[in-house]
Write a protein that holds these residues in place. Structure first.
Motif, mmCIF file in Angstrom:
data_model
loop_
_atom_site.group_PDB
_atom_site.id
_atom_site.type_symbol
_atom_site.label_atom_id
_atom_site.label_comp_id
_atom_site.label_asym_id
_atom_site.label_seq_id
_atom_site.Cartn_x
_atom_site.Cartn_y
_atom_site.Cartn_z
ATOM 1 N N PRO A 104 1.592 -1.282 -0.571
ATOM 2 C CA PRO A 104 1.517 -1.031 0.872
ATOM 3 C C PRO A 104 2.124 -2.184 1.676
ATOM 4 O O PRO A 104 2.161 -3.319 1.200
ATOM 5 N N ILE A 105 2.611 -1.852 2.850
ATOM 6 C CA ILE A 105 3.060 -2.911 3.750
ATOM 7 C C ILE A 105 1.831 -3.375 4.522
ATOM 8 O O ILE A 105 1.241 -2.622 5.299
ATOM 9 N N VAL A 106 1.421 -4.605 4.236
ATOM 10 C CA VAL A 106 0.260 -5.206 4.886
ATOM 11 C C VAL A 106 0.737 -6.499 5.540
ATOM 12 O O VAL A 106 1.414 -7.309 4.891
ATOM 13 N N ASN A 107 0.383 -6.669 6.804
ATOM 14 C CA ASN A 107 0.841 -7.827 7.568
ATOM 15 C C ASN A 107 2.368 -7.950 7.535
ATOM 16 O O ASN A 107 2.924 -9.037 7.447
ATOM 17 N N GLY A 117 13.779 -0.655 -10.089
ATOM 18 C CA GLY A 117 13.209 -1.943 -9.706
ATOM 19 C C GLY A 117 12.417 -1.850 -8.420
ATOM 20 O O GLY A 117 12.211 -0.771 -7.862
ATOM 21 N N GLN A 118 11.974 -3.012 -7.961
ATOM 22 C CA GLN A 118 11.210 -3.092 -6.721
ATOM 23 C C GLN A 118 11.851 -4.143 -5.815
ATOM 24 O O GLN A 118 12.292 -5.182 -6.297
ATOM 25 N N TRP A 119 11.876 -3.839 -4.538
ATOM 26 C CA TRP A 119 12.428 -4.765 -3.551
ATOM 27 C C TRP A 119 11.350 -5.080 -2.526
ATOM 28 O O TRP A 119 10.559 -4.213 -2.150
ATOM 29 N N LEU A 120 11.391 -6.315 -2.036
ATOM 30 C CA LEU A 120 10.500 -6.698 -0.951
ATOM 31 C C LEU A 120 10.939 -5.984 0.318
ATOM 32 O O LEU A 120 12.151 -5.851 0.574
ATOM 33 N N VAL A 121 9.970 -5.531 1.089
ATOM 34 C CA VAL A 121 10.283 -4.873 2.363
ATOM 35 C C VAL A 121 9.433 -5.500 3.456
ATOM 36 O O VAL A 121 8.345 -6.028 3.199
ATOM 37 N N SER A 122 9.952 -5.450 4.664
ATOM 38 C CA SER A 122 9.157 -5.894 5.823
ATOM 39 C C SER A 122 9.260 -4.824 6.889
ATOM 40 O O SER A 122 10.313 -4.208 7.069
ATOM 41 N N GLY A 123 8.146 -4.595 7.558
ATOM 42 C CA GLY A 123 8.113 -3.575 8.586
ATOM 43 C C GLY A 123 6.690 -3.309 9.016
ATOM 44 O O GLY A 123 5.780 -4.087 8.713
ATOM 45 N N PRO A 124 6.462 -2.196 9.697
ATOM 46 C CA PRO A 124 5.108 -1.868 10.157
ATOM 47 C C PRO A 124 4.202 -1.543 8.976
ATOM 48 O O PRO A 124 4.667 -1.082 7.928
ATOM 49 N N LEU A 126 2.128 0.226 6.389
ATOM 50 C CA LEU A 126 2.174 1.604 5.863
ATOM 51 C C LEU A 126 1.478 1.640 4.513
ATOM 52 O O LEU A 126 1.467 0.645 3.783
ATOM 53 N N PRO A 127 0.933 2.815 4.120
ATOM 54 C CA PRO A 127 0.226 2.917 2.840
ATOM 55 C C PRO A 127 1.191 3.105 1.661
ATOM 56 O O PRO A 127 2.367 3.423 1.825
ATOM 57 N N VAL A 128 0.654 2.935 0.445
ATOM 58 C CA VAL A 128 1.414 3.195 -0.781
ATOM 59 C C VAL A 128 1.883 4.643 -0.764
ATOM 60 O O VAL A 128 1.146 5.535 -0.355
ATOM 61 N N GLY A 129 3.113 4.893 -1.229
ATOM 62 C CA GLY A 129 3.653 6.251 -1.297
ATOM 63 C C GLY A 129 4.377 6.687 -0.043
ATOM 64 O O GLY A 129 5.056 7.707 -0.049
ATOM 65 N N ALA A 130 4.243 5.923 1.047
ATOM 66 C CA ALA A 130 4.959 6.288 2.279
ATOM 67 C C ALA A 130 6.456 6.116 2.054
ATOM 68 O O ALA A 130 6.897 5.242 1.305
#
Length: 148
Positions: A104-107, A117-124, A126-130
């Protein structure tokens, strides 16, 4: 004595120039060689053309051939494929793409699945799976928003 028609000399010059282009690539000798070949054709049709007229006509043909290449052919040859300006910048190729969050995007920080793979994201937040859409790239972090 054996007679040699002048148009053959122009064709030989054309072959020498085009062969020179193979040794020194740059597209310059090729077009002068094309002009020399055209001069051979002109002399084949009009064999009585004076040497001065041949020199002037060759200069004009060579200039015209180089100009046609520079103005018309080269821009078409060097046209880039859409998106090629981002060819070696993988993250920028992701702009506009949609991905699912695996954390999830937290803070303002989270992770999205990109390929395997997985990438770091920044934004509002949002929950897992969004599903998120990439807006821009900041280093190795994708700036995202909720996909609509």
């Amino acid at each position: 004595m054996w007679e040699f028609s002048m148009h053959y000399l122009w064709w030989i010059l054309a072959l020498v120039l085009i062969a020179g282009e193979l040794l020194l690539p740059g597209y310059f000798l090729l077009w002068i060689g094309v002009a020399a070949a055209a001069m051979g054709v002109v002399l084949w049709v009009v064999p009585t053309l004076s040497l001065l007229a041949q020199a002037v006509l060759f200069a004009l043909l060579a200039s015209a051939a180089c100009l046609v290449y520079a103005r018309l052919l080269r821009p078409r040859i060097e046209r880039r494929a859409p998106g090629s300006e981002r060819l070696n910048r993988r993250a920028e190729q992701m702009i506009g793409q949609r991905y699912d969050l695996v954390e999830p995007i937290v803070n303002g920080r989270g992770k999205a699945r990109v390929g395997d793979g997985q990438w770091l994201v920044s934004g509002p937040d949002l929950p897992v799976g969004a599903t998120v859409e990439v807006l821009s790239v900041d280093g190795t972090t994708l700036k995202v928003r909720a996909a609509t």
